[in-house]
Design an enzyme around this catalytic site. Structure first.
Site, PDB file in Angstrom:
ATOM      1  CB  SER A   1      -0.896  -0.019   1.230  1.00 28.09           C
ATOM      2  OG  SER A   1      -1.724   1.100   1.203  1.00 28.09           O
ATOM      3  N   GLY A   2       0.575   2.170  -0.908  1.00 27.99           N
ATOM      4  CA  GLY A   2       1.318   3.417  -0.977  1.00 27.99           C
ATOM      5  C   GLY A   2       2.558   3.342  -1.856  1.00 27.99           C
TER       6      GLY A   2
ATOM      7  CB  THR B   1      -3.670   3.936  -7.421  1.00 30.81           C
ATOM      8  OG1 THR B   1      -4.113   2.872  -6.588  1.00 30.81           O
ATOM      9  CG2 THR B   1      -4.858   4.639  -8.013  1.00 30.81           C
TER      10      THR B   1
ATOM     11  CG  ASN C   1      -1.869   5.724  -0.685  1.00 33.09           C
ATOM     12  OD1 ASN C   1      -1.953   6.934  -0.850  1.00 33.09           O
ATOM     13  ND2 ASN C   1      -1.908   4.850  -1.677  1.00 33.09           N
TER      14      ASN C   1
ATOM     15  CB  SER D   1      -5.244   3.748   0.789  1.00 35.32           C
ATOM     16  OG  SER D   1      -5.067   2.364   0.746  1.00 35.32           O
ATOM     17  CB  SER D   2      -7.067   1.229  -4.056  1.00 30.26           C
ATOM     18  OG  SER D   2      -6.153   2.001  -4.794  1.00 30.26           O
TER      19      SER D   2
ATOM     20  N   GLY E   1      -2.776  -2.935  -1.979  1.00 30.29           N
ATOM     21  CA  GLY E   1      -1.477  -3.570  -1.721  1.00 30.29           C
ATOM     22  C   GLY E   1      -1.419  -4.179  -0.336  1.00 30.29           C
TER      23      GLY E   1
ATOM     24  CD  GLU F   1      -4.273  -2.118   3.840  1.00 29.52           C
ATOM     25  OE1 GLU F   1      -3.915  -1.123   3.181  1.00 29.52           O
ATOM     26  OE2 GLU F   1      -5.447  -2.284   4.207  1.00 29.52           O
TER      27      GLU F   1
END
Ligand SMILES: Nc1ncnc2c1ncn2[C@@H]1O[C@H](COP(=O)(O)OP(=O)(O)O)[C@@H](O)[C@H]1O
Ligand SMILES: [Mg+2]
Length: 1033
Positions: free
Chosen positions: A111-112, A116, A161, A164-165, A388, A390
């Site tokens: 993540s981050g 994306t 993030n 973050s998605s 991602g 995490e």
């Protein structure tokens, strides 16, 4: 310009190595890290491992994503330019076009790390670089704008993030055979909807809530019953972090609002959508109080009314639904009141359900607008951007799912790159030293194995009767999988580890690291229980989206729906299948530090990612292996045009053909290996060189084919035209022949008729001859018209008529003659008339009688032959009273000696005078003119016979007859007849004329024809006049 830019790019790129495959100490993690760091500090965030792209999040805007950059990377081979995500996107695109197959780009990283962002860059690249039309621009805009919408509803700020998605996203971009982006489709995976009701400290709810509250127009907010203050809403304040410096909710709101219109959301859809978002906020603010019995009571009806209004559900129904539970007991339904705790739970469950289902509706709606309606074959490039890996301080069910998902993707990556690759070398019989790698299958199995996997155990706990809790689930796991090397709990841990674990925790040793999960909430979240009552309440909604999301046909809780984790597992299996059928491309994203700071490269953090992402193994396999492989048939098929022996057909086996081909291309032995069914090429550049050569050759071929085709087409056209021409010619000829035939038939008929007419021309008029006769008549008349006599004199030159025209001809002739005569007469002057009269007179006297008469006819008569002034005045004076009518010179022959003498003969009204100059030699009164004799020959002699005065008068002066010669004999005599009014006085005699020399004495003139005219006195005393014979005149 472009060249300069490229040059400077190249210069920068000399920092480190742009492809790890070229790294000398390729097994050294430190060397790997050094290269990554070196480049990172020069803002070179991209590095290749063969065709895999490693991307390090710069956490700052770099000037490498401009349109200019896109142009540079379009259609250029990988190794020719510095590594870039555009190069990868472009290569995937071009491979898709040339091989006409499907691809996907797997973007992974925690993540981050920039997944994306990377996926957006790729999409933007396609949007700019693909051939486009007005229609396609429309789709392109929608593809691009689907991002801000889905991000607003599906992304949130987390500790890792700011954007973050919170859902997984797989997007297919569909291309037509020309490479135009013609459509798209999005699959979404498990939205983290617990975020709607709860956020960890420092995190936010989904962006859309803040965007609406911060950016929504006054009027809209008023209509939604919202205040412009996030702090007012419980659901927005769980993480106590409504404002984030990196996020501008206000401007994002505008972007989203605009995007919704472009993606064809109707105004009604948009209204309903925000009514739902607002009602979730209102729901969050509903609080309960405990009644005396401990039941939940609603304390602020204000919020209920807003929800009721916005969702179109009657407030009492809503109120009841939020505070009561429906239980089915045997045949009857019982409504039992909630405790406060239950009511809160039910409220949150409702909020989550509403939001989650609306999100799915949204994705469907976007898909509708991206759908390509035409059915022609398309190829796709899939973009996978999923949440991602995490690790938070407290990890729950969501992290478990997210990390499981990442485990699966890592598995896929291993499958496709490390495992199958090495297996392939083995099956193809390529000499190969196996590269050991960590296979995370063991963890995947731990999670998903049937019956014994965590997912199965969780489901079992959720579904079994009896009092199942999160803790019984934990115990179950300890029981079933307690001895798994990647699983540990407080109870199972050794002393040292135990300290790091709470009692309710379990820890998984993921491929990417250890994650400690707190079991609290696992069962609930997995059940995703929305009380039946809640669903029923929603079914009464008048909001179209809610109606769609809560259909009346949904099976109610009697048959339990699949649990969340099982649904997720199934969807991941589906995803794996989708991906396995396509050609993979990889982007591995790395996060340089945990603090989202530019320029900071945390060695430990990066080393960790390099390790778990399997980058070292990947490098080793790449390095030892072959970048490219293709079945002999395919390779030969594609490149056979490059070698004269293999083009256009190769007779032998494909492998032999390929060998011949690459020998011709000059591959060195270390550049390739021949497998059982495939050729293996070590370096991409070898293949690129071949591909380049092919592209050049293809163009030549294309030109040739084009020329052939054009020739063919032109020939086709020519043949068609020729056929058409022949056809027309035939038709024309036919037409002409028919006409000719008709003409001939007509001619035959006419000729037949003509002949028949001719043969029957003398018969009475009948059908047979009528036309012929008409023709004859017509013909005669036309001929006649053209051959009419010009003058009266030609009147006998009349065209001989055919028998039937005899009568008509005569009539016509008569008429015409009359006409001519009339015309002639009209044209005659009085003088002419007099002349004519005289001539007629002359004719009556001499015609047929005197030989030389005819010659005189053409000579006009004059009024006189001697002008008055040539007559002596004296004579004139004497005879004027009698009026001179005519004068002519004559030769007078003496009566005795016949001597010729020139005299003037003058006629007056009374008499004829013979004048010698001034003397009148003889006067013959017309009364005394007995007659005039002339010969019948061609001489000009005339003898005037005189009557002698009777004896009584006895005029001695009376002279004898006159013998004269006159050149104008006919004229003079005719005049004399007229003037003297003696018509019959002229006698034409033959041979000899007797005359009176004087009364009583006679003389003779003899006439004869001879050779020459002569006048002489003959021996007999006669005057002999010889004139030329008629034939000699
Ligand atoms: N190429 C990039 N250039 C600049 N900033 C980036 C880039 N990639 C990522 N970032 C920064 O990192 C943040 C997180 O990236 P994101 O793509 O959302 O991560 P992920 O999707 O992997 O969780 C972004 O919001 C942005 O600020
Ligand atoms: Mg993301």
């Amino acid at each position: 310009m472009l060249r300069n830019m490229e040059a400077s790019l190249m210069a920068r790129d000399r920092v480190g190595i742009q492809d790890f495959v070229l790294l000398d100490s390729y097994t050294s993690e430190t060397a790997f890290l050094d290269n990554l760091r070196k480049r990172f500090h020069e803002n070179l965030i991209y590095t290749y491992i063969g065709t895999l792209l490693v991307s390090v999040n710069p956490y700052k805007e770099l000037d490498i994503f401009s349109k200019k950059q896109m142009d540079i990377y379009m259609g250029v081979n990988f190794f020719e330019l510095p590594p870039h995500i555009y190069a990868l996107a472009d290569n995937a695109f071009r491979t898709m076009l040339s091989e006409f197959n499907n691809h996907f780009i797997l973007i992974s990283g925690e993540s981050g790390a920039g997944k994306t962002e990377a996926s957006k860059k790729i999409l933007q690249f396609y949007a700019v670089s693909c051939p486009s039309t007005k229609l396609l621009n429309n789709i392109r805009d929608r593809l691009l704008l689907s991002n801000p919408v889905l991000e607003a509803f599906g992304n949130a700020k987390t500790l890792k993030n700011d954007n973050s998605s919170r859902f997984g996203k797989y997007m297919d971009i569909q291309f037509n055979y020309q490479g135009g982006a013609v459509g798209g489709h999005i699959l979404s995976y498990l939205l983290e909807k617990s975020r709607v009701v709860h956020q960890n400290h420092g995190e936010r709810n989904f962006h859309i809530f803040y965007q609406l509250v911060e950016g929504g127009e006054e009027e809209l907010l008023r209509w939604l019953g919202l205040e412009r203050n996030c702090q007012r809403y419980t659901y927005l304040m769980q993480g106590n972090c409504p404002k984030v410096s990196s996020i501008n909710d206000k401007s994002e709101w505008k972007t989203v609002r605009n995007a919704l219109s472009v993606i064809e959301f109707s105004e009604a859809d948009i209204e309903n959508l925000f009514a739902i978002i607002a009602s979730v906020l209102h729901l969050g603010n509903i609080n309960f109080e405990a009644s005396a019995q401990g039941y939940a009571l609603l304390n602020n009806s204000q919020e209920i009314h807003w929800v009721s209004k916005l969702l179109g559900v009657p407030a009492p129904v809503l109120q009841h639904g939020l505070t009561h539970k429906k239980i089915e007991a045997k045949m009857e339904e019982v409504h039992s009141p909630f405790s406060v705790e239950h009511a809160v739970y039910a409220r949150d469950a409702l909020a989550k359900a509403i939001y989650g289902r609306t999100f799915n509706w949204l994705v469907n709606k976007v898909n509708e607008s991206l759908a390509n309606k035409d059915s022609s074959r398309k190829t796709v490039i899939g973009l996978l951007d999923i949440y991602g890996f995490e690790v938070f301080s407290v990890n729950s069910f969501e992290q478990f799912c997210i990390n499981y998902c990442n485990e699966k993707l890592q598995q896929l990556f291993i499958q496709l790159t490390l495992k199958s690759e090495q297996e392939e070398y083995e099956t193809e019989g390529i000499e190969w030293e196996p590269v050991p790698f960590f296979n995370n299958k063991i963890i995947c199995d731990l999670v998903e194995a049937k019956h014994k996997g965590i997912v199965s155990l969780l489901d079992e706990e959720c579904l079994r009767p009896g009092e199942a809790t999160d803790l019984t689930f934990l115990e179950k796991m300890e029981e079933e999988i307690g001895n798994h090397p990647h699983f540990v709990t407080h109870k199972l841990a050794n002393q040292k580890t135990r300290k790091t674990l709470e009692r309710g925790d379990f820890r998984l040793l993921h491929y990417a690291g250890e994650v400690t999960y707190c079991v609290v909430g696992f069962l609930d979240k997995n059940n995703d229980l929305l009380y039946r009552n809640g669903k029923e309440v929603m079914r009464q909604s008048t909001n179209a989206i809610i109606q769609h999301c809560f259909p009346a046909t949904e099976p109610d809780s009697k048959r339990r729906p699949e649990t969340v984790v099982t649904q997720f597992k199934v969807s991941l299996v589906g995803l794996t299948e989708i991906l396995m059928s396509k050609e993979p491309w990889y982007v591995r994203c790395i996060k340089p530090n945990e603090s989202k700071q530019p320029g900071r490269f945390d060695d430990v953090l990066v080393r960790h990612q390099v390790k778990y992402l399997g980058l070292m193994e990947h490098l080793r396999v790449r390095r030892a292996g072959f970048a490219y492989r293709r079945k002999y048939e395919f390779f030969l098929q594609r490149y056979k045009a490059l070698c004269p022996e293999t083009w256009p057909h190769w007779k032998g086996t494909a492998a032999e053909g390929v060998l011949c081909l690459i020998k011709h291309l000059g591959y060195t032995p270390d550049e390739y290996k021949m497998g059982r069914t495939k050729i293996f090429i070590r370096h991409p550049r070898t293949l690129f060189a071949t591909e380049d050569a092919f592209q050049v050759c293809k163009h030549k071929l294309a030109t040739r084919i084009q020329a052939k085709y054009k020739g063919h087409r032109v020939k086709g056209k020519y043949i068609k035209q020729r056929e058409a021409a022949t056809k027309i010619e035939n038709c024309w000829r036919g037409l002409m022949a028919r006409k000719e035939k008709e003409k001939r038939q007509w001619a035959v008929k006419v000729i037949k008729k003509f002949i028949k007419g001719f043969m029957t021309r003398h018969e009475p008029a009948s059908v047979d001859n009528s036309e012929y006769l008409a023709y004859v008549r017509h013909n005669y008349l036309t001929r006649l018209k053209e051959n009419l006599p010009k003058t009266v004199l030609e009147k006998d030159l009349w065209l001989t008529p055919p028998p039937i025209m005899q009568q008509a001809s005569q009539l016509l002739k008569k008429l015409y003659t009359q006409h001519m005569v009339r015309k002639y007469l009209r044209g005659i002057t009085p003088q002419h008339k007099t002349q004519m009269v005289l001539k007629v007179q002359a004719s009556s006297i001499f015609k047929g009688k005197k030989e030389n008469y005819p010659f005189s006819v053409c000579m006009p008569f004059l009024d006189t032959r001697i002008a008055e002034e040539d007559i002596s005045l004296k004579v004139l004076q004497m005879i004027r009273p009698e009026r001179i009518q005519y004068s002519v010179p004559v030769v007078k022959y003496d009566r005795n000696g016949f001597r010729p003498r020139l005299r003037q003969l003058i006629f007056t009204r009374e008499a004829a005078y013979l004048v010698e100059e001034v003397k009148i030699k003889q006067r013959i009164e017309f009364n005394f003119l007995k007659g005039v004799s002339v010969s019948n020959l061609s001489d000009n002699f005339l003898i005037l016979h005189v009557i002698y005065a009777d004896k009584k008068q006895n005029d001695n002066k009376q002279k004898g007859d006159l013998v004269l010669q006159c050149d104008y004999l006919f004229e003079a005599l005719t005049k004399l007849c007229v003037i003297a009014n003696k018509q019959d006085c002229i006698k034409v005699v033959q041979g000899s004329v007797r005359f009176d020399i004087h009364p009583g004495r006679e003389g003779f003139v003899d006439f004869k024809s001879g050779q020459e005219p002569m006048v002489y006195r003959a021996k007999n005393g006669h005057l002999m006049v010889e004139s030329r014979t008629k034939s000699r005149i």
